[in-house]
Design an enzyme around this catalytic site. Structure first.
Site, mmCIF file in Angstrom:
data_model
loop_
_atom_site.group_PDB
_atom_site.id
_atom_site.type_symbol
_atom_site.label_atom_id
_atom_site.label_comp_id
_atom_site.label_asym_id
_atom_site.label_seq_id
_atom_site.Cartn_x
_atom_site.Cartn_y
_atom_site.Cartn_z
ATOM 1 N N CYS A 2 0.850 -1.122 0.065
ATOM 2 C CA CYS A 2 0.087 -0.049 0.077
ATOM 3 C C CYS A 2 0.838 1.272 0.055
ATOM 4 O O CYS A 2 2.102 1.012 0.210
ATOM 5 C CB CYS A 2 -0.777 0.053 1.044
ATOM 6 S SG CYS A 2 -1.707 -1.550 1.334
ATOM 7 N N ARG A 27 1.404 1.635 -5.823
ATOM 8 C CA ARG A 27 1.696 0.474 -4.904
ATOM 9 C C ARG A 27 0.282 -0.301 -4.485
ATOM 10 O O ARG A 27 0.522 -1.030 -3.754
ATOM 11 C CB ARG A 27 1.969 1.345 -3.463
ATOM 12 C CG ARG A 27 3.438 2.222 -3.769
ATOM 13 C CD ARG A 27 3.803 2.697 -2.336
ATOM 14 N NE ARG A 27 4.143 1.772 -1.463
ATOM 15 C CZ ARG A 27 5.469 1.169 -1.520
ATOM 16 N NH1 ARG A 27 6.470 1.443 -2.267
ATOM 17 N NH2 ARG A 27 5.880 0.091 -0.452
ATOM 18 N N TRP A 74 -3.585 -2.010 -1.497
ATOM 19 C CA TRP A 74 -3.686 -3.030 -2.043
ATOM 20 C C TRP A 74 -4.074 -4.292 -1.234
ATOM 21 O O TRP A 74 -3.324 -4.540 -0.315
ATOM 22 C CB TRP A 74 -2.254 -3.355 -2.874
ATOM 23 C CG TRP A 74 -2.205 -4.591 -3.677
ATOM 24 C CD1 TRP A 74 -2.737 -4.685 -5.073
ATOM 25 C CD2 TRP A 74 -1.944 -6.041 -3.442
ATOM 26 N NE1 TRP A 74 -2.629 -6.021 -5.580
ATOM 27 C CE2 TRP A 74 -2.070 -6.757 -4.613
ATOM 28 C CE3 TRP A 74 -1.701 -6.774 -2.162
ATOM 29 C CZ2 TRP A 74 -1.744 -8.067 -4.669
ATOM 30 C CZ3 TRP A 74 -1.044 -7.942 -2.377
ATOM 31 C CH2 TRP A 74 -1.407 -8.437 -3.539
ATOM 32 N N ASN A 98 0.895 -0.454 6.061
ATOM 33 C CA ASN A 98 1.279 -0.978 4.788
ATOM 34 C C ASN A 98 2.181 -2.376 5.298
ATOM 35 O O ASN A 98 3.111 -2.531 6.037
ATOM 36 C CB ASN A 98 2.403 -0.265 4.025
ATOM 37 C CG ASN A 98 2.983 -0.711 2.890
ATOM 38 O OD1 ASN A 98 4.043 -0.350 2.280
ATOM 39 N ND2 ASN A 98 2.658 -1.945 2.297
ATOM 40 N N GLY A 99 1.565 -3.275 4.803
ATOM 41 C CA GLY A 99 2.319 -4.812 5.121
ATOM 42 C C GLY A 99 1.278 -5.638 5.882
ATOM 43 O O GLY A 99 0.120 -5.706 5.720
ATOM 44 N N GLU A 500 8.795 -11.953 -22.160
ATOM 45 C CA GLU A 500 8.362 -10.656 -21.786
ATOM 46 C C GLU A 500 7.078 -10.194 -22.427
ATOM 47 O O GLU A 500 6.040 -9.677 -21.831
ATOM 48 C CB GLU A 500 9.423 -9.550 -22.007
ATOM 49 C CG GLU A 500 9.087 -7.910 -21.830
ATOM 50 C CD GLU A 500 8.605 -7.613 -20.571
ATOM 51 O OE1 GLU A 500 8.592 -8.616 -19.457
ATOM 52 O OE2 GLU A 500 8.004 -6.493 -20.290
ATOM 53 N N LYS A 504 3.485 -9.320 -20.798
ATOM 54 C CA LYS A 504 2.836 -8.066 -20.907
ATOM 55 C C LYS A 504 1.238 -8.317 -21.536
ATOM 56 O O LYS A 504 0.381 -7.745 -20.996
ATOM 57 C CB LYS A 504 3.366 -7.052 -22.282
ATOM 58 C CG LYS A 504 4.679 -6.545 -22.009
ATOM 59 C CD LYS A 504 4.487 -5.181 -21.181
ATOM 60 C CE LYS A 504 4.805 -5.492 -19.711
ATOM 61 N NZ LYS A 504 5.829 -5.922 -19.208
ATOM 62 N N GLU A 507 -0.927 -9.723 -18.444
ATOM 63 C CA GLU A 507 -1.165 -8.797 -17.274
ATOM 64 C C GLU A 507 -1.953 -7.796 -17.727
ATOM 65 O O GLU A 507 -2.852 -7.079 -17.096
ATOM 66 C CB GLU A 507 0.014 -8.220 -16.486
ATOM 67 C CG GLU A 507 1.065 -7.234 -17.479
ATOM 68 C CD GLU A 507 2.193 -6.889 -16.495
ATOM 69 O OE1 GLU A 507 3.188 -6.658 -17.119
ATOM 70 O OE2 GLU A 507 2.082 -6.899 -15.446
ATOM 71 N N HIS A 523 8.416 -30.298 -28.706
ATOM 72 C CA HIS A 523 8.661 -30.751 -27.252
ATOM 73 C C HIS A 523 7.229 -30.755 -26.528
ATOM 74 O O HIS A 523 7.338 -31.167 -25.502
ATOM 75 C CB HIS A 523 9.836 -30.663 -26.602
ATOM 76 C CG HIS A 523 11.127 -30.798 -27.112
ATOM 77 N ND1 HIS A 523 11.502 -32.191 -27.491
ATOM 78 C CD2 HIS A 523 12.002 -29.897 -27.732
ATOM 79 C CE1 HIS A 523 12.458 -32.256 -28.257
ATOM 80 N NE2 HIS A 523 13.092 -30.740 -28.341
ATOM 81 N N LYS A 622 2.062 -2.005 -8.812
ATOM 82 C CA LYS A 622 3.388 -1.803 -9.643
ATOM 83 C C LYS A 622 4.641 -2.365 -8.600
ATOM 84 O O LYS A 622 5.599 -2.743 -9.014
ATOM 85 C CB LYS A 622 3.521 -0.451 -9.752
ATOM 86 C CG LYS A 622 4.769 -0.213 -10.722
ATOM 87 C CD LYS A 622 4.584 1.024 -11.645
ATOM 88 C CE LYS A 622 5.676 0.916 -12.595
ATOM 89 N NZ LYS A 622 5.810 -0.100 -13.558
HETATM 90 O O1 M6R Z 1 9.933 -3.096 -9.134
HETATM 91 P P1 M6R Z 1 10.683 -4.416 -9.820
HETATM 92 O O2 M6R Z 1 11.441 -4.242 -11.222
HETATM 93 O O3 M6R Z 1 11.325 -5.134 -9.003
HETATM 94 O O4 M6R Z 1 9.166 -5.357 -9.928
HETATM 95 C C1 M6R Z 1 9.371 -6.605 -10.506
HETATM 96 C C2 M6R Z 1 7.950 -7.060 -11.069
HETATM 97 O O5 M6R Z 1 7.058 -7.189 -9.943
HETATM 98 C C3 M6R Z 1 7.382 -6.095 -12.427
HETATM 99 O O6 M6R Z 1 8.536 -6.194 -13.156
HETATM 100 C C4 M6R Z 1 6.231 -6.998 -12.805
HETATM 101 O O7 M6R Z 1 6.402 -8.245 -13.427
HETATM 102 C C5 M6R Z 1 5.514 -6.055 -13.892
HETATM 103 N N1 M6R Z 1 4.304 -5.582 -13.480
HETATM 104 C C6 M6R Z 1 5.633 -6.447 -15.165
HETATM 105 O O8 M6R Z 1 4.979 -5.416 -16.001
#
Ligand code: M6R
Length: 627
Positions: A2, A27, A74, A98-99, A500, A504, A507, A523, A622
């Site tokens: 959070c 957050r 969150w 937070n936590g 990657e 993308k 998500e 395989h 994020k």
């Molecule tokens: O802040 P960070 O780079 O450590 O975050 C790692 C992942 O949580 C972050 O890359 C996540 O996978 C993204 N949402 C990807 O777009």
């Protein structure tokens, strides 16, 4: 995961807190709330959903006090709802958290048996009850928090306010970050530095198990024994960056388009363009973090070189997109420096009793610099005899501060939850790092350095060219969104780009997508292929191109619809593909960076066509500061 903030001072707390929450919304964004003094009472307003819902609710409310706290959530314990939103309020005490409080069930039972009226499903409210109870006895907020802390288990940070001591906030950190800014007659406490630097550059980073009593005029920090810790504020040079869309419909699209500039900024620090030479400079291995950022001229380049020359093994540990950047790093470093590299998910690394031989370099990659798993892995590494180096986008973040060496992504604030520009900046920096290590190890000669530096110099303008696929995807998305799933494939350094691309799409579009090494298709995954399956192949010109094309023939024979990312003029790929997106000719290591742009655009436009919130996709945050 959070965002928390507290403010006291002459400004309008509502404005400072809401602006701060805007910076912290990455957050968590399932509910938000504020509690601000008004006529001596902590007036609380909370709203389910995004921050804008809270904003609407408080638009016409005035507060006449000069202290307040705020929160963006969150959810961990309790559904995302107004009832569970912070701040929590009990008998004149209000708290943001937070936590996670791990022993919340015991605390809940105990409080209920004493007749407490618990109004939410959260662990956080229980802490407010405990502090309020202690406050009845001591009438002192600091003492009350100090008394309660030994009863709480878990990793968490809190900021607490009290109506009966309206001139102070008390903050505690164990785990999630807390930074305190000391301005002129005003103080701001927040989960990161962004909401603070708009008001002051003097900051205190709270360490774990530290409690701070914060008034307008001073910040006093104590350890858990109640002993005062002498600490001077750190003077930072970072400025606040306003998160604005600048005419783009979403932050993500803006950030995709910012990539040429971000990459340029990231590499400029390490390239001598005239000499076509890489200079890593002083990465700060021999300084504490405070010394490193206080140094006007970072001159310890020789020592940095000595340390790197002795590196016999590299570990790269990260999560999500940053982990995929690490996989690209593995290809680059092994090829150029001939040093063995291991890349691992931080969440796995920390639990497998890893062996870290002497002379290892332990690299963490993290956009936020706060990811809990990556931080824990770094702490584990720091306990052994290795040198740590972080590649972070947020200077002063916990991972940056706890690493011995520092490289900055310099991508600028990334607001979209899906990481874009931080990823490509990191890939460019890994090119630089791999080449430099190769130079130090005598594996990269001057001709190769010049050729690859030229490639890096052209990268930003080549990225601009690739951004023109924006138009293609904005139209193609209407068709692409109807596929039942996506397979992303690539070989060599392009394999992590396939991973990657799939992440993308997952998500943002919430569609089934998988990344595979192209040679692995036969395989098993080839069984998934029919004409409702889209195959995105990352196959620019390089040593493995022909082999990838053979893998594509197999896909094509089974009806898979192929979207290729290749190099201009590549006829074979064109014949096989439904669509070919060609990249300008470049070095193999640069191709991987250019290929990222189309996969980002694809995910963005498909998600958009499906009507999803691309900047704040469901269930995500994020910065993942819980395990
Ligand atoms: O802040 P960070 O780079 O450590 O975050 C790692 C992942 O949580 C972050 O890359 C996540 O996978 C993204 N949402 C990807 O777009």
């Amino acid at each position: 995961m959070c965002g928390i903030i507290g403010y006291q001072g002459e400004r309008n707390p509502k404005e400072v807190i809401i602006n701060g929450l805007k910076c912290l919304e990455y957050r968590g964004y399932d509910s938000a709330g504020i509690a601000i003094l008004n006529d001596g009472k902590l007036k609380r307003v909370r709203a389910e959903g995004k921050l804008e819902n809270l904003n609407k609710k408080i638009e016409n409310i005035d507060f006449n006090g000069h202290l307040g706290i705020g929160h963006t959530r969150w959810a961990t314990h309790g559904a995302p709802s107004e009832m569970n939103a912070h701040p929590h309020y009990v008998d004149g005490v209000s708290l943001v958290h937070n936590g996670i409080i791990e022993n919340y069930m015991d605390l809940r039972d105990e409080l209920l048996s004493c007749g407490a009226k618990i109004t939410s499903e959260t662990d956080s409210e229980l802490v407010a009850h405990l502090v309020a109870r202690e406050f009845q006895i001591s009438k002192d907020l600091l003492k009350s928090v100090q008394k309660v802390l030994p009863r709480l288990e878990g990793a968490f940070s809190i900021v607490v306010a009290s109506e009966d001591q309206p001139d102070r906030l008390v903050a505690f950190k164990n785990g999630p970050p807390l930074v305190i800014g000391q301005g002129d007659g005003e103080t701001v406490v927040a989960s990161d530095i962004q909401p603070i630097v708009a008001y002051t550059k003097k900051v205190f980073y709270l360490e774990d198990f530290e409690i701070a009593e914060v008034t307008r005029e001073k910040v006093e920090i104590y350890n858990l024994k109640g002993e005062k810790i002498d600490r001077m504020p750190l003077e930072v040079s970072w400025s606040s960056e306003k998160a604005e869309k600048h005419g783009f419909p979403h932050f993500m699209l803006k950030e995709i388009f910012e990539q040429p500039a971000a990459v340029q900024r990231a590499i400029a620090e390490y390239l001598d363009i005239e000499k076509k030479e890489i200079q890593l400079g002083d990465l700060g291995f021999s300084d504490t973090f405070d010394q490193y950022i206080a140094k006007a001229n970072k001159k310890n380049a020789i020592e940095t070189d000595e340390i790197l020359k002795n590196v016999e093994r590299v570990f790269i540990v990260a999560c999500g997109t940053s982990y995929y950047a690490g996989l690209v790093g593995e290809y680059l470093i092994e090829k150029w420096a001939r040093v063995p590299v291991e890349v691992e998910f931080a969440s796995e690394f920390r639990y497998r009793h890893p062996v870290l031989p002497k002379n290892s370099l332990f690299i963490t990659i993290s956009q936020s610099g706060e990811t809990a798993d990556t931080l824990a892995a770094l702490r584990l590494a720091n306990e052994s005899d290795v040198t740590s180096l972080s590649i972070c986008n947020v200077p002063g973040s916990t991972i940056d501060r706890e690493s011995t060496g520092h490289i900055y992504m310099s991508a600028g604030v990334e607001v979209g939850v899906a990481s874009t520009k931080a990823f490509t900046s990191t890939l460019a920096l890994l090119n630089i790092f791999g080449l430099y290590l190769g130079k130090l190890k005598g594996e990269v000669d001057r001709d190769e350095e010049v050729r690859l530096v030229e490639g890096l110099i052209h990268l930003p303008s080549q990225m601009e060219q690739v951004l023109s696929y924006d138009k293609f995807f904005s139209q193609a998305a209407e068709t692409l969104k109807n596929f039942k799933g996506f397979l992303y494939i690539g070989r060599g350094v392009n394999f992590p780009i396939a991973l990657e691309g799939a992440l993308k799409l997952k998500e943002l579009a919430y569609m089934h997508a998988e990344g595979y090494a192209a040679g692995e298709m036969k395989h098993g995954p080839i069984a998934l292929i029919d004409n409702r399956m889209a195959i995105v192949v990352v196959a620019p010109d390089d040593d493995l191109y022909e082999k990838t094309v053979s893998n594509l023939e197999e896909v094509r024979a089974r009806g898979g619809q192929i979207i290729s990312i290749g190099t201009e003029g590549n006829k074979k790929l064109k014949e096989l593909s439904l669509h070919l997106l060609s990249l300008p000719k470049s070095e193999w290591s640069i191709n991987a960076i250019l290929s990222v742009v189309p996969v980002q655009l694809l995910a963005y436009y498909v998600a958009n066509a499906l009507g999803h919130d691309v900047d704040q996709p469901r269930n995500l945050a994020k910065s993942v500061t819980v395990e």
